[in-house]
Design an enzyme around this catalytic site. Structure first.
Site, PDB file in Angstrom:
ATOM      1  N   ARG A   1      23.860  59.208  54.220  1.00 50.07           N
ATOM      2  CA  ARG A   1      25.258  59.612  54.141  1.00 50.07           C
ATOM      3  C   ARG A   1      25.893  59.578  55.531  1.00 50.07           C
ATOM      4  O   ARG A   1      25.199  59.587  56.554  1.00 50.07           O
ATOM      5  CB  ARG A   1      25.371  61.028  53.574  1.00 50.07           C
ATOM      6  CG  ARG A   1      24.740  61.220  52.201  1.00 50.07           C
ATOM      7  CD  ARG A   1      24.790  62.682  51.792  1.00 50.07           C
ATOM      8  NE  ARG A   1      24.240  62.923  50.465  1.00 50.07           N
ATOM      9  CZ  ARG A   1      22.969  63.245  50.221  1.00 50.07           C
ATOM     10  NH1 ARG A   1      22.118  63.362  51.241  1.00 50.07           N
ATOM     11  NH2 ARG A   1      22.545  63.463  48.987  1.00 50.07           N
TER      12      ARG A   1
ATOM     13  N   LYS B   1      21.674  67.334  52.641  1.00 51.32           N
ATOM     14  CA  LYS B   1      22.401  68.499  52.175  1.00 51.32           C
ATOM     15  C   LYS B   1      21.493  69.724  52.163  1.00 51.32           C
ATOM     16  O   LYS B   1      20.323  69.635  51.826  1.00 51.32           O
ATOM     17  CB  LYS B   1      22.975  68.243  50.771  1.00 51.32           C
ATOM     18  CG  LYS B   1      24.089  67.199  50.762  1.00 51.32           C
ATOM     19  CD  LYS B   1      24.705  67.069  49.382  1.00 51.32           C
ATOM     20  CE  LYS B   1      25.888  66.105  49.403  1.00 51.32           C
ATOM     21  NZ  LYS B   1      26.520  65.972  48.070  1.00 51.32           N
TER      22      LYS B   1
ATOM     23  N   HIS C   1      30.357  55.258  52.068  1.00 51.87           N
ATOM     24  CA  HIS C   1      29.614  55.485  50.825  1.00 51.87           C
ATOM     25  C   HIS C   1      29.382  54.187  50.058  1.00 51.87           C
ATOM     26  O   HIS C   1      28.437  54.104  49.264  1.00 51.87           O
ATOM     27  CB  HIS C   1      30.357  56.503  49.953  1.00 51.87           C
ATOM     28  CG  HIS C   1      29.481  57.632  49.519  1.00 51.87           C
ATOM     29  ND1 HIS C   1      28.879  58.498  50.409  1.00 51.87           N
ATOM     30  CD2 HIS C   1      29.071  58.039  48.297  1.00 51.87           C
ATOM     31  CE1 HIS C   1      28.158  59.389  49.756  1.00 51.87           C
ATOM     32  NE2 HIS C   1      28.246  59.122  48.468  1.00 51.87           N
TER      33      HIS C   1
ATOM     34  N   ARG D   1      26.064  53.018  51.093  1.00 58.12           N
ATOM     35  CA  ARG D   1      25.013  53.827  50.464  1.00 58.12           C
ATOM     36  C   ARG D   1      24.811  53.395  49.011  1.00 58.12           C
ATOM     37  O   ARG D   1      23.675  53.224  48.548  1.00 58.12           O
ATOM     38  CB  ARG D   1      25.401  55.297  50.539  1.00 58.12           C
ATOM     39  CG  ARG D   1      24.445  56.268  49.837  1.00 58.12           C
ATOM     40  CD  ARG D   1      24.855  57.700  50.168  1.00 58.12           C
ATOM     41  NE  ARG D   1      24.279  58.701  49.283  1.00 58.12           N
ATOM     42  CZ  ARG D   1      23.070  59.247  49.441  1.00 58.12           C
ATOM     43  NH1 ARG D   1      22.305  58.843  50.449  1.00 58.12           N
ATOM     44  NH2 ARG D   1      22.633  60.167  48.607  1.00 58.12           N
TER      45      ARG D   1
ATOM     46  N   HIS E   1      18.542  62.750  46.659  1.00 56.40           N
ATOM     47  CA  HIS E   1      19.111  63.411  45.492  1.00 56.40           C
ATOM     48  C   HIS E   1      18.189  64.548  45.044  1.00 56.40           C
ATOM     49  O   HIS E   1      16.966  64.426  45.113  1.00 56.40           O
ATOM     50  CB  HIS E   1      19.283  62.421  44.334  1.00 56.40           C
ATOM     51  CG  HIS E   1      20.442  61.498  44.519  1.00 56.40           C
ATOM     52  ND1 HIS E   1      20.571  60.314  43.817  1.00 56.40           N
ATOM     53  CD2 HIS E   1      21.530  61.568  45.320  1.00 56.40           C
ATOM     54  CE1 HIS E   1      21.691  59.704  44.177  1.00 56.40           C
ATOM     55  NE2 HIS E   1      22.285  60.442  45.084  1.00 56.40           N
TER      56      HIS E   1
ATOM     57  N   TYR F   1      22.743  54.198  39.203  1.00 56.23           N
ATOM     58  CA  TYR F   1      22.471  52.879  39.772  1.00 56.23           C
ATOM     59  C   TYR F   1      21.768  51.963  38.781  1.00 56.23           C
ATOM     60  O   TYR F   1      21.832  50.746  38.910  1.00 56.23           O
ATOM     61  CB  TYR F   1      21.656  53.028  41.058  1.00 56.23           C
ATOM     62  CG  TYR F   1      22.424  53.817  42.083  1.00 56.23           C
ATOM     63  CD1 TYR F   1      23.538  53.262  42.717  1.00 56.23           C
ATOM     64  CD2 TYR F   1      22.089  55.130  42.381  1.00 56.23           C
ATOM     65  CE1 TYR F   1      24.279  54.000  43.621  1.00 56.23           C
ATOM     66  CE2 TYR F   1      22.819  55.864  43.294  1.00 56.23           C
ATOM     67  CZ  TYR F   1      23.915  55.301  43.906  1.00 56.23           C
ATOM     68  OH  TYR F   1      24.656  56.023  44.793  1.00 56.23           O
TER      69      TYR F   1
END
Length: 296
Positions: free
Chosen positions: A146, A170, A240, A243, A266, A275
């Site tokens: 990211r 994150k 993004h 990504r 994730h 995806y």
């Protein structure tokens, strides 16, 4: 029971990212301003479902995107859950609020050949800004990280002996991403240029501004957008997209979905499954073009 207390809670207790904290605070302040303007209501703990529904309708009338409305309502849900848990709020107004539905949109991606063509066609200057810009593009596409993760990279996050990159995602979750021989070579050259440009006294971040300061999000966004504008007319040309392209191209070439999940950082597989939809769309396109009955 103020917004400030909630913000401190998600910052120090939940350890949300600065970007998420800022978004939550802005959403709550926007909602509070709406309540004052439309209902002369000052206390958020006194909010009822009708007030939230009214705000939702107001945003839709102002042509907010459905995803933006859903995100703001998600902020309210987190806030009122907090009030229930820590401040004995008796009735949660969000329990009677229906969140507007939205169709699942596939993320924008580049064709692999497009990105490779961009890098082959362009001549990046061998000064620091030129090599940094190339590395920003190469790293975002080559690792799938990211924008915030790219900005946070430090020199010591590269494990040269194992060709691995340490990334803090994150909620400060750590993951390791393999670095290709191509990326290793580019990084070695980039760091030589970086050392030549900045002779000490600068942050240990991997990427710096022209003045030797920590990168800021807008610089990364503008850099990517400027170069992607040369190869695509899509409205989506931010970091993004690289990504999404990283993940989609892995999926199209047979990578295991769980492996893609780990590489992207994730927390659950559902976020990664989007995806596979991109890959299915590509298969449909190939079938329609190649099969004798594909266009029937």
């Amino acid at each position: 029971m103020t917004i400030e207390k909630f913000v401190r809670y998600i910052q120090y207790e939940k350890r949300f990212s600065p970007h998420t904290i800022q978004a939550y605070q802005q959403d709550l302040e926007q909602f509070a301003a709406y309540l004052r303007r439309e209902y002369e209501l000052e206390e958020l703990a006194a909010v009822q479902a009708i007030h939230v529904r009214s705000w939702t309708v107001s945003m839709m009338e102002d042509e907010y995107h459905t995803n933006s409305v859903r995100r703001k309502l998600s902020t309210l849900k987190a806030f009122f859950n907090y009030l229930q848990k820590f401040h004995a709020l008796k009735r949660n107004p969000m329990q009677k609020v229906v969140v507007p539905k939205t169709g699942k949109r596939l993320p924008s991606t580049l064709v692999a050949a497009e990105f490779n063509h961009l890098l082959d066609r362009l001549t990046f200057s061998d000064d620091y800004p030129g090599q940094r810009d190339r590395m920003i593009l190469e790293m975002l596409y080559g690792t799938g990280i990211r924008r915030a993760e790219l900005i946070g990279l430090r020199l010591q996050d590269i494990d040269w002996s194992s060709s691995l990159l340490r990334v803090f995602g994150k909620r400060n979750k750590e993951r390791m991403i393999p670095l290709s021989a191509h990326l290793i070579g580019l990084l070695q050259h980039y760091l030589q240029v970086r050392e030549r440009e900045f002779d000490g006294g600068v942050p240990d971040r991997l990427f710096l501004t022209n003045q030797g300061k920590v990168l800021y999000p807008k610089l990364v966004y503008n850099t990517v957008k400027r170069y992607l504008s040369m190869i695509t007319s899509s409205e989506k040309r931010g970091p993004h997209v690289l990504r999404h392209s990283f993940a989609t191209h892995l999926s199209e070439n047979g990578a295991d979905l769980n492996a893609i999940k780990e590489l992207l950082g994730h927390s659950n597989l559902a976020a990664t499954q989007i995806y596979t939809h991109n890959s299915i769309e590509q298969l449909k396109k190939i079938y329609q073009q190649a099969h004798p009955k594909g266009e029937d």
